[in-house]
Design a protein around this motif. Structure first.
Motif, PDB file in Angstrom:
ATOM      1  N   GLN A 308       4.779  15.585 -40.903  1.00 55.83           N
ATOM      2  CA  GLN A 308       5.793  15.049 -42.011  1.00 55.83           C
ATOM      3  C   GLN A 308       6.542  16.048 -42.144  1.00 55.83           C
ATOM      4  OE1 GLN A 308       2.894  13.719 -44.882  1.00 55.83           O
ATOM      5  NE2 GLN A 308       3.150  11.405 -44.335  1.00 55.83           N
ATOM      6  N   LYS A 309       5.996  17.491 -42.428  1.00 57.37           N
ATOM      7  CA  LYS A 309       6.743  18.751 -42.540  1.00 57.37           C
ATOM      8  C   LYS A 309       7.561  18.952 -41.326  1.00 57.37           C
ATOM      9  CE  LYS A 309       3.504  21.296 -44.453  1.00 57.37           C
ATOM     10  NZ  LYS A 309       2.952  22.725 -44.840  1.00 57.37           N
ATOM     11  N   ALA A 315      14.802  17.437 -39.357  1.00 61.40           N
ATOM     12  CA  ALA A 315      16.033  16.521 -39.665  1.00 61.40           C
ATOM     13  C   ALA A 315      17.276  17.686 -40.333  1.00 61.40           C
ATOM     14  CB  ALA A 315      15.468  15.626 -40.913  1.00 61.40           C
ATOM     15  N   ASP A 316      16.577  18.693 -41.016  1.00 66.00           N
ATOM     16  CA  ASP A 316      17.643  19.674 -41.573  1.00 66.00           C
ATOM     17  C   ASP A 316      18.201  20.548 -40.818  1.00 66.00           C
ATOM     18  OD1 ASP A 316      17.024  18.484 -43.902  1.00 66.00           O
ATOM     19  OD2 ASP A 316      15.547  20.127 -44.710  1.00 66.00           O
ATOM     20  N   LEU A 320      22.038  21.680 -41.432  1.00 69.23           N
ATOM     21  CA  LEU A 320      22.151  22.706 -42.238  1.00 69.23           C
ATOM     22  C   LEU A 320      22.204  24.107 -41.866  1.00 69.23           C
ATOM     23  CD1 LEU A 320      19.831  21.341 -45.129  1.00 69.23           C
ATOM     24  CD2 LEU A 320      22.473  21.378 -45.222  1.00 69.23           C
ATOM     25  N   PHE A 321      21.206  24.271 -40.860  1.00 68.08           N
ATOM     26  CA  PHE A 321      20.763  25.630 -40.638  1.00 68.08           C
ATOM     27  C   PHE A 321      21.172  26.061 -39.171  1.00 68.08           C
ATOM     28  CE2 PHE A 321      17.972  24.093 -43.825  1.00 68.08           C
ATOM     29  CZ  PHE A 321      18.098  24.972 -44.858  1.00 68.08           C
ATOM     30  N   LEU A 322      21.834  25.232 -38.428  1.00 67.57           N
ATOM     31  CA  LEU A 322      22.636  25.655 -37.292  1.00 67.57           C
ATOM     32  C   LEU A 322      23.921  25.569 -37.570  1.00 67.57           C
ATOM     33  CD1 LEU A 322      20.917  23.848 -34.236  1.00 67.57           C
ATOM     34  CD2 LEU A 322      20.436  26.005 -35.099  1.00 67.57           C
ATOM     35  N   LEU A 679       8.952  25.002 -36.867  1.00 65.55           N
ATOM     36  CA  LEU A 679       8.949  24.096 -35.970  1.00 65.55           C
ATOM     37  C   LEU A 679       8.486  24.626 -34.506  1.00 65.55           C
ATOM     38  CD1 LEU A 679      12.361  22.663 -36.837  1.00 65.55           C
ATOM     39  CD2 LEU A 679      10.145  21.527 -36.858  1.00 65.55           C
ATOM     40  N   HIS A 680       8.741  26.253 -34.558  1.00 66.52           N
ATOM     41  CA  HIS A 680       8.398  26.720 -33.118  1.00 66.52           C
ATOM     42  C   HIS A 680       7.034  26.753 -33.027  1.00 66.52           C
ATOM     43  CE1 HIS A 680       8.250  31.117 -30.728  1.00 66.52           C
ATOM     44  NE2 HIS A 680       8.128  29.843 -29.785  1.00 66.52           N
ATOM     45  N   ALA A 681       6.130  27.066 -34.091  1.00 66.74           N
ATOM     46  CA  ALA A 681       4.784  27.152 -34.133  1.00 66.74           C
ATOM     47  C   ALA A 681       4.105  25.967 -33.945  1.00 66.74           C
ATOM     48  CB  ALA A 681       4.203  27.993 -35.148  1.00 66.74           C
TER      49      ALA A 681
END
Length: 695
Positions: A308-309, A315-316, A320-322, A679-681
Motif C-alpha cells: 500500500q505504501k 502515484a506521487d 510531484l517528485f520528478l 520504491l527502489h528497495a
C-alpha cells in the motif's frame, strides 16, 4: 573515497586485532507489562472454581470477582471502562494481571469526540491512549512522558521543563457488584493539570495474552570499544568534547561508555496494521497536539502494508517528485503551479528511481511502470548529452530558468530549453551506470523503440569507458564502465581493460570485504553505505551478463556487508544481498530487520521540528559523524548514542543515506524526493522474492 578507504582499512585492522568492530545483538532492554504466568496456588488446571488463583470467572463463587466494598483492591480481570476527562468522554478497557507478586495495570481509552487532523493527508485520526502502571491496593500512579522527539508543532513547544514526566494518580473505589469507580488527578500546583472520573465494570478474567504489549526495544549496535580504541578516541576528540555542546553530557556514564544503540520501536504495529488502521494511540505520554503528531508518524509508518505504501509513493513520484524533464526533485505539495527544487544529487537518485520502475514492471507488468521507466531513461540520456563534452555529464537537468546560477548553466544549442548542473562526480556516475545497465538488460525486446534505446545506451557506454574523466579511476569505476561497454558493444578491448584492472588482487580483496561497507563503534559513512550498495549491485548485474569470474568475491561482499548491518537500521544492502546471493542463515535476522526498516518509513514523508535533545534520556555521542572530514570542531558533526527508527528522523533526499544517530530536523512544507528510496528497495525485494506482497 580515499579517506573512506583509509578509515575502513583502519577499522579492518583494528577489528582483526581486537575482535570487536562489528555490531552485536547482545544487549537489549525491553519494557512491557508482565504476562500472566498462570501460577495458581494449586496445580489442578481443571479446577474451574479455585478461589486462590485470581483467574476464575467468579473467584468468590459469584457472578463478579468481588461483591464486598473493601479496600483490598480489584481482582485480576478485564473491566469495561467509561469515563470523562479534560479531552471529553472515552470508553475502553482496564486490564489487571497478577504477575511477580504485583498487579499490573493497563488502561486503554478511546475518545468519543477527540480526533487529530493529519498535517498532510485528508484523515482525522480517532485518538486512543494507553497507560501502564502497577495497581497497589486502591491506587495506581502513572508517569506520562512529555518531551520525546518533536519540539514544536501548531503553536505548541516543548521546553526544558518538559523533560520531567507528569504524574497522575488514579484512586479506585469499590462500587459494588465487582465494579469500581476511579478518579485520576495530577498533583495540584504542577505545570500541567488533569482530571478524570471513570467507571470500571468487570467483564472477564485476563486472557492468555495481554491487551497491550510494549514492543519498543533498544539494542546495542556494538560491543564497548577496547581500551586501545578508547585511547585513540581520547587523543582525537578530547578537544571536541570540551565544546559547549557537551556540557550536559560529558560526565554521563553512557557518554563515557561510548556504546551506540538502535531503537527498534515497533509497539502497536499489529494494532495499527490489523485491527485499527487510520487511528493513533498515544502510549504513556501526555496527550496534546505534539504527542498526537508523534503517534501519527508511527501510524503513517505501520498502518499501511508495504504494498500500500508502494502504491502511494508510486502515484506521487511522477506527479510531484520528478520535474518535467524526468529528474528527481523536491516539491511543495499544494503549490500552484507546482514548485519544485531539483536534487543536487539528481543523477544518482534518478537512476535509483528508474531501477525501481524497472523492477516494478518486471514484477507486475504495470504499463505505467514502463512509461515511468522510459521517461526517466530519456532524462538520463539528456543529462549525459547536454554538456556536449564526452568527458563529463550533468548532475541534474531542469527546464530553463532565466539567469541560472548556483552551478546551473543553460544548455547550448540544441538544448537551449534546459539548464544543467555541472560536475558529474563519482556518486552521480553510479546513477548513470545503473540506469544504463538495468535498461539494457531488462527493457522488453518486443518493439523497435526499445532496440533504439539499446543502441543509444551502447553508444554512451562506450563514451563513458573511453572518455569520461570520473570513470578513468583505474579501479572500480573503470571496471564497471568497461564491463558496461563490453556488454552493450561486444568489443573485446573493453573486456581486456576490465581484466587488466581486475587482476589486481587488492581490488578482489576489497570487493570481497563489501566494497568499503563498514560500521564500528558508531562510525560509518552513511551516504557511502547507500552508494556502495548501488555500486556492488551494478557490478553484480554486469558480471552476471558478461560471465566474468567475480562469483566468489561478490558472494563474500554481500555476506561481509551483512555483518555490518544487523542493528543499525540499514535497509538496501540486506535486501540486495538476499536478491543477488544466498547469505548464510545466520544473516536472516539482518534481512528481517531490513524489512522492518521499510515498515518504519512513513507515508507521506514530511519534515517536522525534530530535536532529540529535548528527551532527557537522550545522550550525545562522543564520536562525531563522518569525523574524517575534520570539520567537527564547529559542532556540525554532532550526533547521538541512539539510532532512531525512520519515522523519528530527518529525511533529506533519502532515509538511506542519512545518519540514524542524527539529532534534529527543521520543519518544512517541502517534501524531499518522495518515496524514491522506499520504491527502489521495495521493488528490488519484490522482484527477487525477498519481500512478499503481504509484508
Amino acid at each position: 573515497m580515499k579517506t573512506r578507504f583509509l578509515f575502513a582499512m583502519f577499522v579492518l585492522m583494528a577489528s582483526l586485532l581486537l575482535i570487536s568492530a562489528c555490531g552485536s545483538q547482545g544487549s537489549s532492554s525491553k519494557s512491557e507489562p508482565a504476562a500472566d504466568d498462570d501460577t495458581a496456588m494449586d496445580d489442578d488446571d481443571n479446577d474451574d472454581n479455585d478461589d486462590n488463583d485470581n483467574n476464575d470467572a467468579s473467584p468468590d463463587d459469584d457472578a463478579s470477582p468481588d461483591d464486598d466494598d473493601d479496600t483490598t483492591g480489584p481482582a485480576p480481570g478485564i473491566y469495561a471502562l467509561s469515563g470523562q476527562d479534560d479531552n471529553g468522554p472515552y470508553t475502553g478497557f482496564i486490564e489487571l494481571r497478577a504477575a511477580n507478586g504485583q498487579l499490573s495495570y493497563t488502561r486503554i481509552a478511546a475518545y468519543a469526540k477527540l480526533t487529530f487532523a493529519d498535517p498532510y493527508l485528508t484523515v482525522d485520526y480517532p485518538v486512543f491512549t494507553v497507560w501502564t502502571s502497577v495497581l497497589a491496593g486502591m491506587k495506581a500512579i502513572m508517569s506520562l512522558q512529555v518531551a520525546d522527539f518533536i519540539q514544536s508543532y501548531n503553536g505548541l513547544t516543548r521546553t526544558t521543563d518538559d523533560g520531567q514526566p507528569v504524574a497522575i494518580t488514579c484512586s479506585v473505589t469499590a462500587a459494588g457488584a465487582g465494579d469500581y469507580s476511579a478518579t485520576c488527578l495530577t498533583v495540584p500546583g504542577g505545570s500541567r493539570s488533569y482530571s478524570a472520573t471513570e467507571k470500571w465494570t468487570y467483564q472477564s478474567p485476563p486472557g492468555e495474552q495481554p491487551l497491550f504489549v510494549n514492543d519498543d526495544v533498544t539494542v546495542a549496535t556494538h560491543l564497548p570499544p577496547p581500551a586501545l580504541v578508547e585511547d585513540l578516541f581520547t587523543l582525537l576528540f578530547s578537544s571536541y568534547w570540551q565544546l559547549p555542546l557537551f556540557d550536559d553530557y560529558r560526565d554521563r556514564p553512557e557518554f563515557k561508555a561510548g556504546v551506540h544503540y538502535y531503537r527498534q520501536y515497533h509497539t502497536d504495529f499489529d494494532w495499527l496494521r490489523g485491527q485499527t488502521p487510520s487511528a493513533i494511540r498515544v502510549v504513556n505520554k501526555w496527550l496534546d497536539g505534539i504527542s498526537e503528531l508523534e503517534a501519527t508518524l508511527r501510524s503513517r509508518a505501520f498502518s499501511p502494508t508495504l504494498s500500500q505504501k508502494a502504491a502511494s509513493f508510486d502515484a506521487d513520484m511522477p506527479t510531484l517528485f520528478l520535474n518535467p524533464v524526468g529528474f528527481y526533485s523536491a516539491a511543495l505539495p499544494g503549490s500552484s503551479p507546482l514548485q519544485q527544487s531539483e536534487s543536487g544529487d539528481g543523477m544518482l537518485w534518478t537512476g535509483c528511481y528508474l531501477a525501481s520502475q524497472a523492477y516494478r514492471y518486471l514484477t507486475t507488468s504495470a504499463p505505467d511502470a514502463l512509461t515511468n521507466w522510459t521517461h526517466v531513461l530519456d532524462a538520463v540520456i539528456l543529462g549525459h548529452d547536454i554538456p556536449q563534452d564526452q568527458t563529463t555529464f550533468a548532475r541534474s537537468v531542469r527546464p530553463h530558468q532565466a539567469n541560472p546560477s548556483g552551478g546551473w548553466t543553460q544548455g547550448a544549442a540544441p538544448y537551449e530549453a534546459y539548464d544543467w548542473l555541472a560536475t558529474g562526480n563519482n556518486d552521480m556516475l553510479q546513477g548513470l551506470l545503473y540506469a544504463y545497465a538495468i535498461s539494457w538488460i531488462y527493457l522488453p525486446t518486443s518493439t523497435p523503440n526499445y532496440a533504439d534505446y539499446r543502441q543509444k545506451i551502447a553508444v554512451r557506454a562506450a563514451r563513458i569507458a573511453n572518455y569520461c574523466t570520473v570513470a578513468q579511476d583505474g579501479n572500480f569505476n573503470e571496471m564497471k564502465a568497461n564491463l558496461l561497454a563490453y556488454m552493450t558493444n561486444g568489443d573485446q578491448s573493453f573486456l581486456a581493460t576490465f581484466n587488466q584492472i581486475w587482476s589486481n588482487v587488492a581490488y578482489k580483496f576489497w570487493l570481497s570485504l563489501g566494497d568499503g561497507m563498514f560500521y564500528a563503534w558508531g562510525i560509518s559513512d552513511w551516504s557511502g553505505q547507500h552508494l556502495d550498495t548501488v555500486g556492488v549491485t551494478i557490478f553484480q548485474l554486469l558480471a552476471s551478463q558478461t560471465g566474468v569470474d567475480t562469483t566468489s568475491q561478490l558472494a563474500d561482499a554481500w555476506s561481509d556487508g551483512m555483518r555490518l548491518n544487523g542493528t543499525t537500521g540499514q535497509v538496501l544492502w540486506p535486501i540486495a544481498a538476499y536478491a543477488f546471493s544466498k547469505p548464510a542463515s545466520q544473516f536472516d535476522s539482518v534481512r528481517d530487520w531490513a524489512i522492518w526498516g521499510l515498515r518504519e518509513m512513513p507515508y507521506p514523508k514530511q519534515n517536522f521540528n525534530i530535536n532529540q535533545e529535548i528527551n532527557p534520556a537522550w545522550c550525545a555521542s562522543p564520536i562525531p559523524s563522518d569525523f574524517w572530514k575534520f570539520d567537527w570542531m564547529d559542532g556540525g558533526r554532532f550526533q547521538g548514542l541512539y539510532g532512531n527508527p525512520m519515522y523519528m528522523r530527518d529525511i533529506g533526499d533519502s532515509y538511506f543515506n542519512g545518519d540514524p544517530f542524527t539529532v534534529s530536523d527543521t520543519q518544512s512544507d517541502w517534501q524531499s524526493g518522495g518515496g524514491g528510496d522506499f520504491l527502489h528497495a521495495y521493488w528490488l525485494g519484490r522482484y527477487f522474492g525477498v519481500i512478499t506482497v503481504d509484508d
